[in-house]
Design a protein around this motif. Sequence first.
Motif, PDB file in Angstrom:
ATOM      1  N   LEU A  51       1.113  -1.371   0.086  1.00 42.42           N
ATOM      2  CA  LEU A  51       0.104   0.463   0.295  1.00 42.42           C
ATOM      3  C   LEU A  51       1.204   1.016  -0.054  1.00 42.42           C
ATOM      4  CD1 LEU A  51      -3.040  -0.813   2.353  1.00 42.42           C
ATOM      5  CD2 LEU A  51      -3.187  -0.951   0.005  1.00 42.42           C
ATOM      6  N   LEU A  52       1.428   1.211   0.793  1.00 41.95           N
ATOM      7  CA  LEU A  52       2.655   2.484   0.623  1.00 41.95           C
ATOM      8  C   LEU A  52       3.961   2.437  -0.316  1.00 41.95           C
ATOM      9  CD1 LEU A  52       3.695   4.756   2.064  1.00 41.95           C
ATOM     10  CD2 LEU A  52       6.076   2.540   3.400  1.00 41.95           C
ATOM     11  N   ALA A  57       4.761   5.556  -5.387  1.00 45.00           N
ATOM     12  CA  ALA A  57       4.239   5.750  -7.069  1.00 45.00           C
ATOM     13  C   ALA A  57       3.441   6.370  -7.406  1.00 45.00           C
ATOM     14  CB  ALA A  57       4.271   4.008  -7.110  1.00 45.00           C
ATOM     15  N   GLY A  58       2.223   6.271  -6.791  1.00 44.45           N
ATOM     16  CA  GLY A  58       1.003   7.244  -7.560  1.00 44.45           C
ATOM     17  C   GLY A  58       1.087   8.979  -7.137  1.00 44.45           C
ATOM     18  N   ALA A  59       1.580   8.936  -5.991  1.00 40.71           N
ATOM     19  CA  ALA A  59       2.280  10.279  -5.717  1.00 40.71           C
ATOM     20  C   ALA A  59       3.613  10.851  -6.430  1.00 40.71           C
ATOM     21  CB  ALA A  59       2.657  10.720  -4.635  1.00 40.71           C
ATOM     22  N   LEU A  60       4.271   9.523  -7.011  1.00 41.32           N
ATOM     23  CA  LEU A  60       5.505  10.430  -8.109  1.00 41.32           C
ATOM     24  C   LEU A  60       5.063  10.444  -9.744  1.00 41.32           C
ATOM     25  CD1 LEU A  60       8.241  10.944  -8.333  1.00 41.32           C
ATOM     26  CD2 LEU A  60       8.881   8.332  -8.759  1.00 41.32           C
ATOM     27  N   SER A  61       4.005   9.425  -9.842  1.00 44.42           N
ATOM     28  CA  SER A  61       3.958   9.200 -11.091  1.00 44.42           C
ATOM     29  C   SER A  61       2.559  10.823 -11.716  1.00 44.42           C
ATOM     30  CB  SER A  61       2.545   7.887 -11.533  1.00 44.42           C
ATOM     31  OG  SER A  61       1.561   8.348 -10.934  1.00 44.42           O
ATOM     32  N   LYS A  62       1.771  11.198 -10.402  1.00 41.53           N
ATOM     33  CA  LYS A  62       0.739  12.919 -10.783  1.00 41.53           C
ATOM     34  C   LYS A  62       2.220  13.702 -10.618  1.00 41.53           C
ATOM     35  CE  LYS A  62      -3.157  11.172 -10.348  1.00 41.53           C
ATOM     36  NZ  LYS A  62      -4.697  11.102 -11.468  1.00 41.53           N
TER      37      LYS A  62
END
Length: 267
Positions: A51-52, A57-62
């Motif tokens: 989850l972390l 990864a989601g924050a970096l891609s965004k």
Amino acid sequence: MQTEARVGVVSPGHGGGGGKSGVDTTSLKFKQQQEDLFQAQKTQIGTLSQLLAGGVAGALSKTCTAPLARLTILFQVQGMHSDAATLRKARIWHEASRIVGEEGFRAFWKGNLVTIAHRLPYSSLNFYAYERYKKLLYLLPGLESRGGNMSANLCINFVAGGLAGTTAASATYPLDLVRTRLAAQTNVIYYRGIWHALQTICKEEGVLGLYKGLGVTLLGVGPNIAISFSVYESLRSFWQSRRPHDSTVLVSLSCGSLSGIASSTGE
């Protein structure tokens, strides 16, 4: 009394082997409980790590795609702030040049901090809710014995994904609203940051103002996440059944990309 005493003494003697067996059984049970506890802790740690990692990864891609997201939002709301002549000249390069000239290069990342703050809990809650909803759906009468049925699994993944997306989107919607409003600002700065935006919206529009547009958002998010999860699970199962020795990273990336395309196309 002597008989009772004799029985009390003799019984352990006759049951010596049984006592030893009882101790062995207790020891085995204790070891099994320890192993089960270790496996449960290992699973929890693995889940938290995933989850972390997913949230980061989601924050970096965004963050990497924030300029395109900002341009998308500005094009969506451009008709509210521009005349017909300006709208006819609307081009990606023209709008990007305007942002750099009028607001500076950092303006491409307006609202990105709140995007990251929204993405971490959203991703975590989304995946957690998905797994919980799946377990609950498999407990429904008639579905317990159909775990290997492809049609049943697809239906359960679809429903669980839709419910998970709806749950996560509802819980984190205020941050999503603030992110959109911060990114939609151009020359006139109305909100100075996340907390200022939250306070201003609550003060001027009430607490329910933080949930404006939630219904329309859920109409899109529910089917989107449902398609994403169901396509991902189906592709992964099919791939692993045909090519079980392929890298799990390759399988996850490929299936994740295809499921993302499928869910975006279905919007």
